[in-house]
Design a protein around this motif. Structure first.
Motif, short mmCIF file in Angstrom:
data_model
loop_
_atom_site.label_atom_id
_atom_site.label_comp_id
_atom_site.label_asym_id
_atom_site.label_seq_id
_atom_site.Cartn_x
_atom_site.Cartn_y
_atom_site.Cartn_z
N GLU A 187 -43.34 92.24 -36.71
CA GLU A 187 -42.68 92.18 -38.02
C GLU A 187 -41.97 90.83 -38.25
O GLU A 187 -42.10 90.21 -39.30
CB GLU A 187 -41.65 93.32 -38.06
CG GLU A 187 -41.23 93.76 -39.43
CD GLU A 187 -40.23 94.91 -39.34
OE1 GLU A 187 -40.27 95.67 -38.32
OE2 GLU A 187 -39.40 95.04 -40.25
N LYS A 188 -41.23 90.42 -37.21
CA LYS A 188 -40.41 89.21 -37.37
C LYS A 188 -41.16 87.95 -36.97
O LYS A 188 -42.00 87.98 -36.07
CB LYS A 188 -39.14 89.32 -36.51
CG LYS A 188 -38.20 90.42 -36.99
CD LYS A 188 -36.97 90.50 -36.09
CE LYS A 188 -36.30 91.86 -36.24
NZ LYS A 188 -35.56 92.27 -35.04
N GLU A 189 -40.81 86.85 -37.59
CA GLU A 189 -41.39 85.55 -37.25
C GLU A 189 -40.81 85.06 -35.92
O GLU A 189 -39.76 85.50 -35.48
CB GLU A 189 -41.01 84.51 -38.33
CG GLU A 189 -41.29 84.95 -39.74
CD GLU A 189 -42.62 84.46 -40.25
OE1 GLU A 189 -42.84 83.24 -40.22
OE2 GLU A 189 -43.44 85.31 -40.66
N GLY A 190 -41.49 84.11 -35.31
CA GLY A 190 -40.90 83.39 -34.18
C GLY A 190 -41.44 83.77 -32.81
O GLY A 190 -41.04 83.18 -31.81
N LEU A 191 -42.34 84.75 -32.76
CA LEU A 191 -42.91 85.10 -31.45
C LEU A 191 -44.11 84.18 -31.17
O LEU A 191 -44.87 83.85 -32.08
CB LEU A 191 -43.35 86.57 -31.45
CG LEU A 191 -43.87 87.13 -30.11
CD1 LEU A 191 -42.81 87.07 -29.01
CD2 LEU A 191 -44.36 88.57 -30.28
N ASP A 192 -44.25 83.75 -29.93
CA ASP A 192 -45.47 83.08 -29.52
C ASP A 192 -45.93 83.67 -28.19
O ASP A 192 -45.23 84.52 -27.62
CB ASP A 192 -45.29 81.56 -29.45
CG ASP A 192 -44.20 81.13 -28.48
OD1 ASP A 192 -44.04 81.80 -27.43
OD2 ASP A 192 -43.49 80.15 -28.76
N ALA A 193 -47.09 83.24 -27.69
CA ALA A 193 -47.67 83.87 -26.50
C ALA A 193 -46.75 83.70 -25.29
O ALA A 193 -46.59 84.64 -24.50
CB ALA A 193 -49.05 83.29 -26.22
N ASP A 194 -46.12 82.54 -25.14
CA ASP A 194 -45.23 82.32 -24.00
C ASP A 194 -44.02 83.23 -24.04
O ASP A 194 -43.61 83.80 -23.04
CB ASP A 194 -44.76 80.86 -23.95
CG ASP A 194 -45.80 79.96 -23.30
OD1 ASP A 194 -46.62 80.50 -22.52
OD2 ASP A 194 -45.80 78.75 -23.58
N LYS A 195 -43.44 83.36 -25.24
CA LYS A 195 -42.29 84.25 -25.41
C LYS A 195 -42.69 85.69 -25.09
O LYS A 195 -41.95 86.43 -24.44
CB LYS A 195 -41.79 84.15 -26.87
CG LYS A 195 -40.30 83.86 -26.99
CD LYS A 195 -39.88 83.70 -28.44
CE LYS A 195 -39.52 82.27 -28.76
NZ LYS A 195 -39.10 82.07 -30.15
N LEU A 196 -43.87 86.07 -25.58
CA LEU A 196 -44.36 87.43 -25.32
C LEU A 196 -44.52 87.65 -23.81
O LEU A 196 -44.14 88.69 -23.28
CB LEU A 196 -45.69 87.63 -26.06
CG LEU A 196 -46.05 89.05 -26.48
CD1 LEU A 196 -47.21 89.03 -27.47
CD2 LEU A 196 -46.39 89.95 -25.33
N ARG A 197 -45.05 86.64 -23.13
CA ARG A 197 -45.20 86.75 -21.67
C ARG A 197 -43.85 86.93 -20.98
O ARG A 197 -43.70 87.74 -20.08
CB ARG A 197 -45.91 85.50 -21.10
CG ARG A 197 -47.40 85.51 -21.31
CD ARG A 197 -48.10 84.33 -20.63
NE ARG A 197 -49.38 84.15 -21.29
CZ ARG A 197 -49.65 83.21 -22.20
NH1 ARG A 197 -48.72 82.31 -22.51
NH2 ARG A 197 -50.83 83.14 -22.78
N ARG A 198 -42.86 86.14 -21.43
CA ARG A 198 -41.55 86.23 -20.79
C ARG A 198 -40.92 87.61 -21.02
O ARG A 198 -40.30 88.18 -20.13
CB ARG A 198 -40.61 85.13 -21.30
CG ARG A 198 -40.92 83.77 -20.69
CD ARG A 198 -39.76 82.79 -20.87
NE ARG A 198 -39.45 82.52 -22.27
CZ ARG A 198 -40.05 81.58 -23.01
NH1 ARG A 198 -41.01 80.83 -22.49
NH2 ARG A 198 -39.71 81.40 -24.26
N ILE A 199 -41.09 88.14 -22.23
CA ILE A 199 -40.56 89.47 -22.53
C ILE A 199 -41.16 90.51 -21.59
O ILE A 199 -40.46 91.35 -21.02
CB ILE A 199 -40.84 89.85 -24.01
CG1 ILE A 199 -39.99 88.98 -24.95
CG2 ILE A 199 -40.58 91.33 -24.26
CD1 ILE A 199 -40.35 89.14 -26.43
N LEU A 200 -42.49 90.43 -21.41
CA LEU A 200 -43.15 91.43 -20.57
C LEU A 200 -42.84 91.21 -19.09
O LEU A 200 -42.72 92.17 -18.32
CB LEU A 200 -44.66 91.40 -20.81
CG LEU A 200 -45.07 91.90 -22.20
CD1 LEU A 200 -46.57 91.74 -22.41
CD2 LEU A 200 -44.67 93.36 -22.41
N ALA A 201 -42.69 89.94 -18.69
CA ALA A 201 -42.38 89.65 -17.28
C ALA A 201 -41.03 90.27 -16.89
O ALA A 201 -40.83 90.65 -15.74
CB ALA A 201 -42.37 88.15 -17.05
N ASP A 202 -40.12 90.35 -17.87
CA ASP A 202 -38.78 90.88 -17.59
C ASP A 202 -38.68 92.40 -17.75
O ASP A 202 -37.64 92.98 -17.45
CB ASP A 202 -37.75 90.23 -18.54
CG ASP A 202 -37.53 88.77 -18.22
OD1 ASP A 202 -37.91 88.36 -17.11
OD2 ASP A 202 -37.01 88.04 -19.08
#
Lengths: 347, 347
Positions: free
Chosen positions: A259-274
Motif C-alpha cells: 500500500e505504502k510507497e518506499g519499499l524496495d527489494a533490499d528493504k523487503l529482505r531486511r524485514i524478512l531477515a529480522d
C-alpha cells in the motif's frame, strides 16, 4: 511453576499426527498426560512418546473427559462429529481440518500473524490450510510496515498434503514410468473425485475439488483464509494451486502489491531477515534460493527470489517454501497451543 | 506450381533438431534438398529423412552455399558464428537460439501473433524462447479484441528445455532416490553455472543464469520477448520461471489484465476455442484441464483453468501448456518457414 496439561492427539497415526507428536516432544510442550486417538481402524497401534509406549484408542465423545487440549487432524467429518463433544467436556480443540476455518465464531490462527484473535475463541480454534499458513506468515512482517493491497499466488505443492497414499502413489508411479510399465492413477489429484491423473513427472493444476466459480476449494481456502487471518476483506487475493511430484515442501510463487510507497527489494529482505520463524535465502550471486528439498523437517519458512516488479514500483515477487507437514500443519497447531498457554487461555 | 527449397538444419542431432526434421516431414514442407549440419563432434552420424539416409556434416561457412532456408538450433555461439555466413550466401536463417532475439534488425516471430513483422527481415529471423511462444500465442486472440495491460506468469518448465543431458539427469536421479542412493547433481538448474541442485522430486526456481536485477535470463527473455512480439513496450510483464521434474511440456500459470471492459470467462473461452493452434481444455465438472503429460508430441497450445479474478473484473487467470520442443521450438521454426513461403519472402 509451569502447569502441565492433559493433551489428546486425534489422528495420531496419520502423517500430520506423527509430526504433531514429534513437535510436542521436540518443543517440550508441558504435558501431564498424553492420549492418542484415531479411527476404529487404527486403534490398537502402539506409538512411543518420550520413551513411553502408548496405545492408540478409538476416538469417542467420552475420550475427551479430563482433556485440556485436543489437537485434531483426522479429517473434516471426524472434526465435525467430535470437536463439540471435546469442548463440552472442557477441552480446547485446535483443529487442523477445514471443518471450522470459515466459521465466524472460530478463530483461524497463525500465531505470528494474529495471535490476538485467540482471545475470542469459543472452544475451537482452527489451524489454516498448509499453503495459506506459509504465505501469510511470510507476508505479515511486510504488511505490518507497508500494508498489502493485492496478492497473486501460484503454488507448487507436495503430495504429502494429500496424505500417505498420495506419497505412495507418486513413488510407485515414478518407478513404473522409469521401468516402462503402464500406470494406473487411483489417488491424485483428489482421492474422492471422479478422475485420477498421472502425478509422477507431471504438474496437475487441481488440488481439492472444484467450486462453482471455477476455482478449486484449495484456491478458495487460500483466498478466504488469507482475508480472515489478515482481517481485511478488501484485500485482492487470487490463487492457482498446482500439485507436483514432490514428497514434502510446498513452494509458492507470490506477487504482492503493497500500500505504502518506499519499499524496495533490499528493504523487503531486511524485514524478512529480522522476522522470527523466517529464514531469508536470497543471494542470486550464490544461486541461493529456497528449495522444497531443503525444507523437509525444518520449522522455518524460507523466502527468496525477492524482486521488485519492473513496472509496478509497489509490486514485489518472491518464492516462499516451507515443510507443509510442519509449519503448514503440525508445528502451527503446536505453536497455537503454546500461544494459548502464554495468553493464559489454557486452564 | 509450388517451388521446392534447399533446406539446411543446423543442430540436426539435438533434441530440437530431431523435432525439426520430424516436423518438416510431417507438415510436408516443400524441400528440394536437405542438408544436415552439426558440430564436428556429431558429424558423420546418419539420419533417415523420408526414407533416405543422410549423413550429418560439420557446419562451416561454405556449407550454406546454395541453401535457401537454414534452420539453426545448435546454441547461441554457433548461431553468432554462422548465421551471417549463411545470409551472405543467400540463405534465410530461422534461428532458434537467443543470439539475435533482441536485435532490433531481427524480427522475433510467432506466426499467429506477428507474421507481418517477417517483411522487415534482413536475412535472420529469430524464433522466441519456448516459454514465451506458448504464452503469447495463447494470449494474442484475447489481446486482439480486448487489449492487454498487465501479465504475470509463473512457469512450470520441463527439463527437456535444458537438453538431453538434463533429461538423463532427471531420470537417473529419480531412480537413485527411489533406490535410496546418494545423488550427485551435475547439470541442472544450469549446466554452466556454479551450483547444481536436485531436480527429481523438487521444484527449482532458477532457469538460465541470474541477471543483475535479480531476475534470471529466462525471466527477462519472457518479459522482453513478449513486449517485442506484441509490439508494446508499455505492457506490464513479469515472470517467475521454475524448473520441474517433467520431461516435456511446459505449463504456465498466467494472470492477465485486459484493457477493455466486457470480457468474462465464457467469452474468453469462446475466443480461445475459435483460435487456430489452440485447444481449449476447460471443464471443471469433468476435471478437464491441460496437463504436461498430455501435451507431448502435440502441435497445439492447450489452455484451461480459465477464471475471472474475484476482485479485478478485467483480470483473468489461466493455465497454458504446450510441448516445449514442438510449438516451443521446432514447430514454430517450421511455421515461420511456411509463413516465409506464403508471404513470398523465400525466393
Amino acid at each position: 511453576m509451569t502447569k502441565n496439561y492433559n493433551v489428546a492427539v486425534l489422528g495420531a497415526t496419520g502423517a500430520v499426527g506423527e509430526q504433531m507428536l514429534n513437535t510436542l516432544d521436540r518443543l517440550d510442550f508441558p504435558i501431564a498426560s498424553l492420549k492418542l486417538l484415531s479411527s476404529k481402524r487404527s486403534a490398537g497401534k502402539k506409538i512411543t512418546f518420550k520413551g513411553e509406549e502408548l496405545t492408540v484408542e478409538e476416538a469417542k465423545p467420552e475420550s475427551f473427559e479430563g482433556i485440556d487440549l485436543a489437537l485434531f487432524s483426522a479429517g473434516g467429518s471426524v472434526s465435525k462429529a467430535l470437536a463439540s463433544e471435546a469442548v463440552k467436556r472442557g477441552a480446547i480443540v485446535v483443529d487442523n481440518t477445514s471443518a471450522f476455518r470459515m466459521d465466524k465464531d472460530v478463530p483461524l490462527i497463525v500465531p505470528e500473524v494474529n495471535e490476538h484473535a485467540l482471545k475470542e475463541h469459543n472452544g475451537i480454534i482452527a489451524n489454516p490450510n498448509c499453503s495459506t499458513i506459509q504465505m501469510v506468515a511470510a507476508l505479515a512482517p511486510v504488511r505490518e510496515r507497508f500494508g498489502l493491497n493485492k496478492l497473486i499466488v501460484s503454488t507448487y505443492q507436495a503430495v504429502s498434503g494429500a496424505g500417505s497414499e498420495a506419497i505412495d502413489e507418486m513413488y510407485d508411479q515414478s518407478r513404473q514410468i522409469l521401468d516402462g510399465q503402464e500406470i494406473d492413477p487411483q489417488v491424485l489429484p483428489v482421492s474422492g473425485d471422479k478422475k485420477h491423473y498421472q502425478i509422477a513427472f507431471n504438474a496437475v493444476p487441481q488440488i481439492d475439488v472444484f467450486t462453482d466459480n471455477g476455482f478449486t476449494f484449495e484456491e478458495m481456502k487460500m483466498i478466504n483464509e488469507t482475508k480472515k487471518i489478515m482481517e481485511d476483506e478488501n484485500m485482492s487475493v487470487a490463487a492457482t494451486c498446482v500439485r507436483l511430484p514432490v514428497e514434502t515442501g510446498h513452494s509458492e510463487s507470490v506477487y504482492i502489491e503493497v500500500e505504502k510507497e518506499g519499499l524496495d527489494a533490499d528493504k523487503l529482505r531486511r524485514i524478512l531477515a529480522d522476522a522470527p520463524g523466517i529464514t531469508l535465502q536470497d543471494d542470486p550471486s550464490q544461486q541461493l534460493y529456497p528449495l522444497a528439498s531443503d525444507s523437509k523437517g525444518k520449522d522455518d519458512i524460507f523466502v527468496g527470489r525477492i524482486r521488485q516488479d519492473l513496472d509496478e514500483k509497489n509490486g514485489f515477487h518472491m518464492w516462499i517454501v516451507a515443510d507443509n507437514l510442519l509449519k503448514g500443519a503440525a508445528l502451527n497447531s503446536v505453536q497455537i497451543a503454546f500461544s494459548l498457554v502464554k495468553l493464559g487461555l489454557l486452564k
